[in-house]
Motif scaffolding. Structure first.
Motif, short mmCIF file in Angstrom:
data_model
loop_
_atom_site.label_atom_id
_atom_site.label_comp_id
_atom_site.label_asym_id
_atom_site.label_seq_id
_atom_site.Cartn_x
_atom_site.Cartn_y
_atom_site.Cartn_z
N LYS A 94 0.83 -1.20 0.00
CA LYS A 94 0.00 0.00 0.00
C LYS A 94 0.87 1.26 0.00
N GLY A 95 0.57 2.17 -0.94
CA GLY A 95 1.29 3.43 -1.01
C GLY A 95 2.65 3.35 -1.67
N PHE A 96 3.00 2.20 -2.25
CA PHE A 96 4.31 2.04 -2.87
C PHE A 96 4.32 2.69 -4.26
N LYS A 97 5.22 3.64 -4.46
CA LYS A 97 5.38 4.31 -5.75
C LYS A 97 6.84 4.23 -6.17
N MET A 98 7.07 3.87 -7.40
CA MET A 98 8.43 3.65 -7.88
C MET A 98 8.67 4.38 -9.19
N GLN A 99 9.96 4.49 -9.53
CA GLN A 99 10.39 4.96 -10.84
C GLN A 99 11.30 3.90 -11.45
N SER A 100 11.45 3.95 -12.74
CA SER A 100 12.31 2.98 -13.42
C SER A 100 13.75 3.11 -12.94
N GLY A 101 14.38 1.97 -12.68
CA GLY A 101 15.78 1.97 -12.29
C GLY A 101 16.02 2.07 -10.80
N GLN A 102 14.96 2.21 -9.99
CA GLN A 102 15.15 2.31 -8.55
C GLN A 102 15.38 0.93 -7.94
N TYR A 103 15.77 0.94 -6.66
CA TYR A 103 16.02 -0.32 -5.97
C TYR A 103 15.37 -0.28 -4.58
N ILE A 104 15.21 -1.46 -4.00
CA ILE A 104 14.63 -1.59 -2.67
C ILE A 104 15.57 -2.44 -1.81
N PHE A 105 15.35 -2.39 -0.50
CA PHE A 105 15.98 -3.32 0.43
C PHE A 105 14.93 -4.32 0.88
N LEU A 106 15.30 -5.58 0.84
CA LEU A 106 14.36 -6.67 1.13
C LEU A 106 14.84 -7.44 2.36
N LYS A 107 13.90 -7.72 3.27
CA LYS A 107 14.21 -8.51 4.46
C LYS A 107 13.16 -9.60 4.61
N CYS A 108 13.61 -10.77 5.00
CA CYS A 108 12.69 -11.88 5.30
C CYS A 108 12.91 -12.25 6.77
N PRO A 109 12.03 -11.81 7.68
CA PRO A 109 12.25 -12.04 9.12
C PRO A 109 12.41 -13.50 9.50
N SER A 110 11.77 -14.41 8.77
CA SER A 110 11.89 -15.83 9.12
C SER A 110 13.30 -16.36 8.85
N THR A 161 19.99 -17.15 -7.01
CA THR A 161 20.45 -17.86 -5.82
C THR A 161 21.96 -18.05 -5.91
N ALA A 162 22.66 -17.19 -5.17
CA ALA A 162 24.12 -17.21 -5.23
C ALA A 162 24.75 -17.23 -3.84
N GLY A 163 23.95 -17.44 -2.80
CA GLY A 163 24.48 -17.44 -1.44
C GLY A 163 23.49 -18.09 -0.50
N ASP A 164 23.83 -18.13 0.79
CA ASP A 164 22.98 -18.81 1.78
C ASP A 164 21.61 -18.13 1.89
N TRP A 165 21.61 -16.79 1.96
CA TRP A 165 20.35 -16.09 2.18
C TRP A 165 19.43 -16.22 0.97
N THR A 166 19.96 -16.01 -0.23
CA THR A 166 19.12 -16.11 -1.44
C THR A 166 18.64 -17.54 -1.66
N THR A 167 19.49 -18.52 -1.33
CA THR A 167 19.07 -19.92 -1.46
C THR A 167 17.94 -20.24 -0.49
N SER A 168 18.09 -19.78 0.75
CA SER A 168 17.04 -20.03 1.75
C SER A 168 15.74 -19.34 1.35
N LEU A 169 15.84 -18.13 0.79
CA LEU A 169 14.64 -17.41 0.37
C LEU A 169 13.95 -18.13 -0.78
N SER A 170 14.72 -18.66 -1.71
CA SER A 170 14.12 -19.39 -2.85
C SER A 170 13.39 -20.64 -2.38
N ILE A 171 13.94 -21.31 -1.36
CA ILE A 171 13.28 -22.50 -0.80
C ILE A 171 12.00 -22.09 -0.08
N ALA A 172 12.08 -21.02 0.71
CA ALA A 172 10.92 -20.56 1.47
C ALA A 172 9.79 -20.12 0.55
#
Length: 514
Positions: free
Chosen positions: A258-274, A300-311
């Motif tokens: 909700k309320g998310f507005k973006m422009q082309s080329g922008q980036y975000i920070f992503l967190k998965c609390p689990s 998937t190139a590391g522990d965190w991205t691999t775990s996220l892909s499985i989740a």
């Protein structure tokens, strides 16, 4: 004072947006400086460490001199007189080494230094600084992120003790120079002071006031607001609407917020609390502002991205139900250099490997604007170069290029996008045979696109010369996402082939910084 400001992502994003909308400011140059915020942060850290070491060494010599003045100076000397000023119980001392000097295991100077607030707080500050600095190397950041995160948050201890470091007032100044002239009295024997009106009154000394808070309170308040914004965002609801599996260990997360507005080329920070309550990872948005969702492509190139892909079920045959998908938190979006491509008449996009992700969003947005007939679109030509180390990186992005290629041809804009894919290494003997056999085919043997893949590395000097020749009198923005070695080459060629005349092509170099 300065080192906290470049890591206030929301503050930088706010200023970047203000600069972009201000018609009376040097917009391009200021935005380019704001994009260097992390480089500025690192250089400030180097300077702080160097000056801190210098500061400590200077105090070692200073306390050794004060200790010698208290212990080894002769009776009747100026050093002995000044060192004994506090013997009558007053607070007019200037030598912080107090008699009798207590020696701890023979380390009298160190012991005397640690007895003062400035001494023991200085040790804590220095240790915290060294831990923060040494754990911020690229190897530790990438391989042991929690170690980097925890030690970097020692800045709380660093700033806390920095505020109390000067409260005791070890650095003191004379308060009665009007009746006791220090310059004059220094040249007279202490024994004769009682007979000279200018020196008859003993000198008195007062402590200096702590001043660190005057410099760091403002940045600390701004950083607190920054962290408060991040905390609030981390608890906002983000819905994963779809998980798309792509070849070569790449999966796509499509999300809504909700309320998310973006422009082309922008980036975000992503967190998965689990997976981790500490790890925030930056990902470039690959969706367009015209779509009803925002997405990121994750390899998937590391522990965190691999775990996220499985989740997220990206590795399973059956998709995971929406209710069973993990909760994710999103901070952003934040602006980068790539969003400025729409400010130029000619855009030159250069990607290396997975650095292609910012340009997925940009190319999509360009296509939507062309399809809708946006008359305000300043771009007239886009050159896209993608340098890949192996064929595994091709699949998901080549699908996007194939779609754009077909739709632009249907719109009669085939000449708008000139893309060149370079395979630098990684083709097998079988692939080499297929490439040779299908050389005369209308489609490329690897990507399936109409424009053929190049093998080897681009000759950038020739490429820039050709672009400059084909686009006289225009401003061309060069946008790059990839390793620093190639960045230096592109930056050098941008400067080398820029014309200073009005009818020549002028290149403006921009690099993604995360």
């Amino acid at each position: 004072m300065l080192i906290l400001l470049p890591v206030c992502r929301n503050l930088i994003s706010f200023f970047r947006g203000s600069v972009e909308t201000n018609k009376y400011c040097c917009r391009r140059s200021v935005r380019r400086l704001l994009d260097k915020n992390l480089s500025f942060h690192k250089r400030l850290a180097y300077m702080i460490v160097i000056l801190s070491i210098t500061h400590c060494i200077a105090h070692f010599f200073n306390f050794q001199y004060l200790y010698d003045a208290q212990v080894g100076s002769a009776e009747g000397s100026l050093e002995r007189y000044l060192s004994d000023l506090d013997d009558d119980g007053s607070d007019t001392w200037i030598n912080p080494v107090r008699p009798p000097p207590i020696t701890l295991y023979g380390l009298g100077v160190i012991e005397q230094g640690l007895r003062r607030v400035a001494g023991w707080s200085g040790v804590i500050i220095t240790v915290a600084l060294l831990l923060m600095f040494t754990s911020a190397t690229e190897f530790i950041r990438r391989s042991y992120f929690e170690t980097f995160w925890i030690t970097h948050h020692l800045f709380v201890i660093y700033y806390g003790f920095l505020l109390v470091h000067g409260t005791e007032g070890v650095i003191r100044s004379q308060s009665n120079t009007d009746i006791h002239d220090p310059v004059y009295c220094e040249n007279i024997s202490v024994k004769d002071w009682n007979f000279d009106p200018k020196c008859m009154t003993s000198p008195t000394f007062v402590k200096g006031s702590a001043a660190s808070y005057k410099w760091v309170t403002g940045p600390l308040v701004l950083y607190f607001i920054e962290r408060l914004i991040r905390f609030i965002r981390s608890h906002q609801t983000v819905t994963i609407t779809k998980v798309v599996r792509h070849p070569s260990r790449v999966f796509e997360l499509r999300m809504k917020k909700k309320g998310f507005k973006m422009q082309s080329g922008q980036y975000i920070f992503l967190k998965c609390p689990s997976l981790s309550h500490l790890q925030w990872h930056p990902f470039t948005l690959t969706s367009s502002p015209d779509e009803d969702f925002f997405s990121v492509h994750i390899r998937t190139a590391g522990d965190w991205t691999t775990s996220l892909s499985i989740a997220c079920g990206a590795t399973s045959k059956e998709p995971i139900a929406a209710g069973d998908l993990p909760r994710v938190a999103v901070d952003g979006p934040f602006g980068t250099a790539s969003i400025d491509i729409f400010k130029y008449q000619v855009g030159i996009c250069v990607a290396a490997g997975i650095g292609v992700t910012p340009f997925a969003s940009i190319l999509k947005s360009i296509w939507y604007q062309i399809r809708e007939g946006d008359e305000e679109l300043k771009l007239r030509k886009v050159y896209f170069f993608w340098v890949c180390p192996d064929t595994n990186a091709f699949e998901w992005f080549s699908e996007l290029l194939k779609k754009l290629e077909i739709e632009m041809a249907e719109q009669g804009r085939s000449d708008f996008l000139n893309y060149n894919i370079y395979l630098s290494r990684g083709w097998s003997t079988t692939q080499a045979k297929n490439i040779y056999l299908l050389e005369e085919d209308n489609k490329d043997a690897i990507t399936g696109l109409r424009q053929k893949t190049h093998y080897g590395r681009p000759v950038w000097d020739s490429i820039f010369k050709q672009i400059a020749s084909d686009n006289p009198g225009v401003n061309a923005g060069v946008f790059f996402c990839g390793p620093s070695a190639l960045s230096h080459v592109l930056h050098k060629n941008s400067n080398l082939h820029s014309s200073i005349t009005r009818d020549g092509c002028r290149f403006f170099y921009n690099k993604e910084n995360f």
